[in-house]
Each structure stands twice: as structure tokens, then as C-alpha cells.
Design an enzyme around this catalytic site. Sequence first.
Site, PDB file in Angstrom:
ATOM      1  N   CYS A 202       0.824  -1.212   0.000  1.00  0.00           N
ATOM      2  CA  CYS A 202       0.000   0.000   0.000  1.00  0.00           C
ATOM      3  C   CYS A 202       0.853   1.255   0.000  1.00  0.00           C
ATOM      4  CB  CYS A 202      -0.883   0.037   1.233  1.00  0.00           C
ATOM      5  SG  CYS A 202      -2.443  -0.762   0.987  1.00  0.00           S
ATOM      6  N   CYS A 350      14.126   4.255  -3.588  1.00  0.00           N
ATOM      7  CA  CYS A 350      12.695   4.552  -3.760  1.00  0.00           C
ATOM      8  C   CYS A 350      12.107   4.813  -2.387  1.00  0.00           C
ATOM      9  CB  CYS A 350      11.965   3.427  -4.509  1.00  0.00           C
ATOM     10  SG  CYS A 350      11.805   1.903  -3.566  1.00  0.00           S
TER      11      CYS A 350
END
Length: 392
Positions: A202, A350
Site C-alpha cells: 500500500c 525509492c
Amino acid sequence: MATEKTTLPNEKRVALFSAEERLRYSRHLMLPEIGPEGQQRLKAARVLCLGAGGLGSPAALYLAAAGVGTIGLVDFDRVELSNLQRQLLHGTGDVGRAKTESARDRLVAANPNVDVHLHTCRFESSNAEEILEGYDLLIDGSDNFATRYLANDVAVFARKPNVYGSIFRFDGQATVFAPHLGGPCYRCLFPEPPPPGAVPSCAEAGVLGVLPGIVGTLQATEALKLILSIGETLVGRLLHFDALKMKFREFNLRRDHACPVCGDSPRITAPIDYELFCTGEVAVSPAANEIDVQTLQQKMSGPEPWLLLDVREPFEFDLARIEGANLIPLGQLSARLDELDREKEIFCLCHGGMRSEQAAKLLRSAGFPKVTNVAGGIDAWSEMIDPNVPRY
Ligand SMILES: [Zn+2]
């Protein structure tokens, strides 16, 4: 399910509740399917919620309001501002607190009769069976594969229902895994965890805020039905919800007799240390070709030439960035390889370390000689190196 069968008449059962409880639960007491006997069962029930996050919020809140006597919460996280879009157990003033503590305050405010037990730790192979021992059923509101597989396995071993829910972007799923009630377990469908990085979480993919509200409420409904032994549960059925189309679909699930944990000759008979082979947002210990954020900081101030390649999306780069990073979103990377200097050591970054791992693989297969993934991503950098970089 924890109540023994007795033959008390209803008037006597009602007398077992305080005047406050009789009023509080009056809408249950008037339902023939629940009544005083059912309400007593709820009071005696012990439910373990894995995760006090998106799914755990509505699940635990409705169970507390319904009068489930004992609710256990397992969570090791602290409340972050980015949780509040969907995790209604926590308020703005709770940011920075342990999720379990914030959740307990909210649950007790909803119903002070509920006994809330906190397990502020990770759910791991070393403690999972011991934690589950004190409960009748499990609600899996976890957000990573390590916990999901472990929850499945220990629930199968203990012959306790595992009320499962998962969410992704605009889609949700719910079912009840319970081989001892004739249905399949999670491993009947997915015998082994996917390789790390194959499925975004998520935190990396996003989720519609109301979605866990719907799926977590379905989980609470199933838990109440199991405790009360009423209706038809989702054992053997998977309910899929598409918020964009506003459609529910149902799939029949079957037990797999070759299942490694609930099959005829199971291979897995004790909890496994899943993090060894199953990483996600959970494990940030560096593997081969990976460094942690502390090492990144040292290398960035060292003599060797380097390039910090941030492969997140531009809106994420606007939210939070490390000084000196170059942005090329993962989706554009293969078309923009000639912008990168092959002489330099390239550190791929990231949000949590999964997209950057894919970027590192892509660069290595394109022949870049010095490519390293930054485990834990910018999230670990904000947590451990520079708190001025916002977390999201
Ligand atoms: Zn199975």
C-alpha cells in the site's frame, strides 16, 4: 464460541448484564439470533486483531462496540500523519504514539467494558503461537506477506478461524480461512510467498481511504457470526470488492489436499522465520548488492564518484527528497539509460526499497557495473538519518 452451553432462561441471562450493558446492547438483545445468550457469547469471546491500521480500525471498533469482551491488538508501528487518511482508530493528536496505545484509548472510549490487550511487538515465528493462544479467533489486518503467511500457519496449527482481509488501490478481498471448518487456508491458494518486490505494498501503490473501512467491516461481521454461530460465513468463499465499479463478486475456494500446511501430508508443521525469504516493508536488513541508509550516508561523503538514482514518481519527489538525488521514475528508466554515467557507483532509491530493487536489476542486466540498492529507501533515511525529510 468460548461459552459453555447452559440452560438458563432468558430472564436470568439478562440479569447477568448490568443496567448499563442492558441499555448499551439493547439492539442486540432484541434480535432473536443474538439475544442474551448471544450477547454473553460476545462478552466471553477473545479476538486477536493483527494490525491496528486500516483494516484493524473498523474491525476492532465494531467488535468493541458490539461487546466482544477481550480484544488483542498486535502492532509495532507508531501513528504517522499519512495513516490518518484511512486508519480511524487514530486521531491527529496521536501522531507519534504507539498505534496499540492510541487504539486502546479509542476502543475503551467506545466501550469501557472491553478488555483490550496490547502486544506492541512484531508478530514473529518466535511469539506468534504464544500470542494466539489467548484468543479464539484471529482477524488478519496485516499489510505484508511475512505476517500473512505466519498468521495463516499458526491459525491452522491452533485450529482457530483466520478472518482474512486485504486491500490494494481500489480493490478489496475478504474470506475466512478455516480448514478445521471445511474450508481452505491461505496456502491452499498461494503455497509460497511471492518473491520480494513482485507485489507492491500500500505504501508503494496507494489505496483509497474508505476501502479498508469496507473490508475491515466485513471482517468484523464475519468474526461476530463465527462467535455467535449464526448465518453462513465466508469459509470456502472469497468475496472480492471493486470500489470503482461498486461491485461485489464471489469465488468458491477449495481445500488443496497437497497444501503444505493443511494438506494430507503437510511439510510445514511449525512456524517458519518468514523474513528469511519473504521481505516487504518489514525487513530492511541489507542483502547482496544492497546497502543500508547508514552505509549510503558514508559512501555519499566518501571519495568515490557516485550517483543517487531516485526511481519514485515526481509527486513523491516533491513530498520528500535526499539532497543531490537524480529523479528518473522506474517506468521511464529503460528509455533513459543513456542519461546515467557508467563510471559512477549508482545507488538506487525509492520509498521502501522495492521499486529500487527492480531498478537495480534492470541496470545490472543493461551492463552497468556498479549498481547498489538502498534497503529501506527514503523512508529509512527519514527515520534514521535525517528527520527533516518528511515521511509519507
Ligand atoms: Zn491449506
